[in-house]
Design an enzyme around this catalytic site. Structure first.
Site, short mmCIF file in Angstrom:
data_model
loop_
_atom_site.label_atom_id
_atom_site.label_comp_id
_atom_site.label_asym_id
_atom_site.label_seq_id
_atom_site.Cartn_x
_atom_site.Cartn_y
_atom_site.Cartn_z
N HIS A 66 -14.19 -9.39 -13.11
CA HIS A 66 -13.51 -9.84 -11.90
C HIS A 66 -14.52 -10.57 -11.03
O HIS A 66 -15.62 -10.09 -10.80
CB HIS A 66 -12.91 -8.65 -11.14
CG HIS A 66 -11.89 -9.03 -10.10
ND1 HIS A 66 -12.21 -9.75 -8.98
CD2 HIS A 66 -10.56 -8.79 -10.03
CE1 HIS A 66 -11.10 -9.93 -8.25
NE2 HIS A 66 -10.09 -9.37 -8.87
N TYR A 69 -15.88 -11.19 -4.22
CA TYR A 69 -14.90 -11.46 -3.15
C TYR A 69 -15.12 -12.73 -2.35
O TYR A 69 -14.16 -13.30 -1.83
CB TYR A 69 -14.89 -10.27 -2.17
CG TYR A 69 -14.45 -8.98 -2.80
CD1 TYR A 69 -13.25 -8.90 -3.51
CD2 TYR A 69 -15.23 -7.82 -2.68
CE1 TYR A 69 -12.85 -7.71 -4.09
CE2 TYR A 69 -14.82 -6.63 -3.26
CZ TYR A 69 -13.64 -6.59 -3.96
OH TYR A 69 -13.24 -5.41 -4.53
N GLU A 142 -5.19 -14.89 -10.81
CA GLU A 142 -4.43 -13.73 -10.37
C GLU A 142 -3.49 -14.11 -9.24
O GLU A 142 -3.91 -14.71 -8.24
CB GLU A 142 -5.40 -12.62 -9.90
CG GLU A 142 -4.66 -11.41 -9.35
CD GLU A 142 -5.56 -10.21 -9.11
OE1 GLU A 142 -6.74 -10.22 -9.53
OE2 GLU A 142 -5.08 -9.25 -8.49
N HIS A 179 0.69 -7.15 -5.85
CA HIS A 179 0.72 -8.46 -5.20
C HIS A 179 2.07 -9.14 -5.40
O HIS A 179 2.61 -9.73 -4.46
CB HIS A 179 -0.38 -9.37 -5.76
CG HIS A 179 -1.77 -8.86 -5.50
ND1 HIS A 179 -2.89 -9.43 -6.03
CD2 HIS A 179 -2.20 -7.80 -4.75
CE1 HIS A 179 -3.96 -8.77 -5.62
NE2 HIS A 179 -3.58 -7.77 -4.85
N HIS A 211 -2.33 -6.24 -13.76
CA HIS A 211 -2.98 -5.31 -12.85
C HIS A 211 -1.89 -4.35 -12.40
O HIS A 211 -0.95 -4.76 -11.73
CB HIS A 211 -3.58 -6.02 -11.64
CG HIS A 211 -4.93 -6.61 -11.90
ND1 HIS A 211 -5.55 -7.48 -11.02
CD2 HIS A 211 -5.80 -6.42 -12.92
CE1 HIS A 211 -6.74 -7.80 -11.50
NE2 HIS A 211 -6.92 -7.18 -12.65
N ASP A 224 -1.30 -6.82 1.44
CA ASP A 224 -1.88 -6.32 0.20
C ASP A 224 -2.45 -4.91 0.38
O ASP A 224 -3.54 -4.74 0.91
CB ASP A 224 -2.99 -7.32 -0.21
CG ASP A 224 -3.66 -6.95 -1.51
OD1 ASP A 224 -3.26 -5.96 -2.14
OD2 ASP A 224 -4.61 -7.67 -1.90
N GLU A 256 -6.09 -0.76 -10.38
CA GLU A 256 -7.05 -0.94 -9.29
C GLU A 256 -6.56 -0.08 -8.13
O GLU A 256 -6.42 -0.55 -7.00
CB GLU A 256 -7.11 -2.40 -8.86
CG GLU A 256 -7.40 -3.37 -9.99
CD GLU A 256 -7.16 -4.82 -9.62
OE1 GLU A 256 -8.05 -5.66 -9.84
OE2 GLU A 256 -6.08 -5.13 -9.10
ZN ZN Z 1 -4.71 -6.50 -4.02
FE FE Z 2 -8.05 -9.17 -7.98
FE FE Z 3 -5.55 -7.25 -8.75
#
Ligand code: ZN
Ligand code: FE
Ligand code: FE
Length: 277
Positions: A66, A69, A142, A179, A211, A224, A256
């Site tokens: 991943h 950020y 994503e 999401h 996810h 989120d 997650e």
């Molecule tokens: Zn999220």
């Molecule tokens: Fe993500």
């Molecule tokens: Fe995710």
């Protein structure tokens, strides 16, 4: 469905497989470095060697990296864009070294830009990175919750990016259930039609990963907040349909979900496995 978690690399990659096994993961996702900054320190060859040899015998696969950020390909700020492309290139290289076939990226945040321009930046950034690093690692876009100035919460936006990627073999999608639900896709009550819409707009052959996160916020909230499997708005019945859906059940599913310690992971793993029919 093969289930797994996002696993911490703290203390080194040598700890990852042990952590994954403790949670009975069949697939994993990880960061290749501390996700909260920009700094890259070189991967330690010994550490990676240990990780890869443990991974080999473990049956854990695939491995997903991943993206950190801070990078944001959708930005209009030159320096941030340049650094984001450099980061993506670095993640593609590191994924290959780690033995991961995929790098997961969020589409981005369009602060101050119209959607059109922001999408152009994302396309340009992805193409630069794929051109700069010629390996077999695939980028997975994503879907986002559409919180604040996030783009990439509608399937149409994702399609528009994919259409313009110069190396279509190296682009795919990860669908985050929280999401999607937060963006307004009702995976709980209308799963068939959401899957059908995904197929019509993006194409199910692009979908490489789920996810699996429940959502603490309501359908279409655009907020989120990941939550424990079965305890959020998507709920147990929602996840039962997702993990057993005939067009989804062959996919890997990474959770997650929130955690203070291992106990919560074990709880979520137990829950998701109990839903498989
Ligand atoms: Zn999220
Ligand atoms: Fe993500
Ligand atoms: Fe995710």
């Amino acid at each position: 469905m093969r289930f797994g978690f996002h696993i911490s690399i703290s203390g080194g990659f040598k700890n990852v497989v042990k952590r994954a096994k403790e949670r009975s993961c069949e697939t994993i996702q990880l960061f290749s470095r501390n996700p909260r900054g920009w700094k890259y320190t070189k991967l330690d060859p010994e550490d990676i060697k240990t990780f890869r040899s443990e991974l080999e015998g473990s049956g854990i696969e695939p491995v997903f990296v991943h993206m950190p950020y801070l990078p944001n390909l959708a930005t209009g700020k030159k320096e941030l864009f340049t650094n984001s492309v450099l980061s993506l290139k670095e993640e593609l290289r590191r994924a290959e070294m780690i033995g991961a076939g995929y790098v997961v990226i969020h589409v981005g945040s369009r602060v101050g830009l119209d959607e059109e321009t922001a999408l152009e930046h994302v396309i340009k950034g992805i193409n630069l990175a794929l051109k700069g690093v010629k390996n077999r690692v695939m980028i997975l876009l994503e879907n986002t919750a559409g919180m604040g100035s996030e783009i990439g919460y509608r399937f149409e936006e994702i399609r528009r990016i994919i259409e313009k990627v110069t190396d279509p073999e190296r682009i795919g999608v990860v669908l985050d259930t929280a999401h999607a639900y937060e963006a307004g896709y009702d995976l709980k009550n209308e799963l068939d039609s959401v899957v059908e819409e995904f197929d019509r707009i993006i194409g199910l052959s692009r979908l490489k990963l789920l996810h699996l996160n429940d959502s603490k916020t309501k359908l279409g909230s655009r907020i989120d907040r990941h939550w424990h499997i079965g305890k959020g708005e998507i709920g147990k019945e929602g996840f039962r349909r997702i993990v057993n859906h005939k067009k989804l059940r062959h996919l890997p599913g990474i959770m997650e979900t929130p955690r203070k310690n291992k106990k919560e992971d074990l709880m979520n793993m137990r829950m998701i496995r109990s839903l498989v029919e």
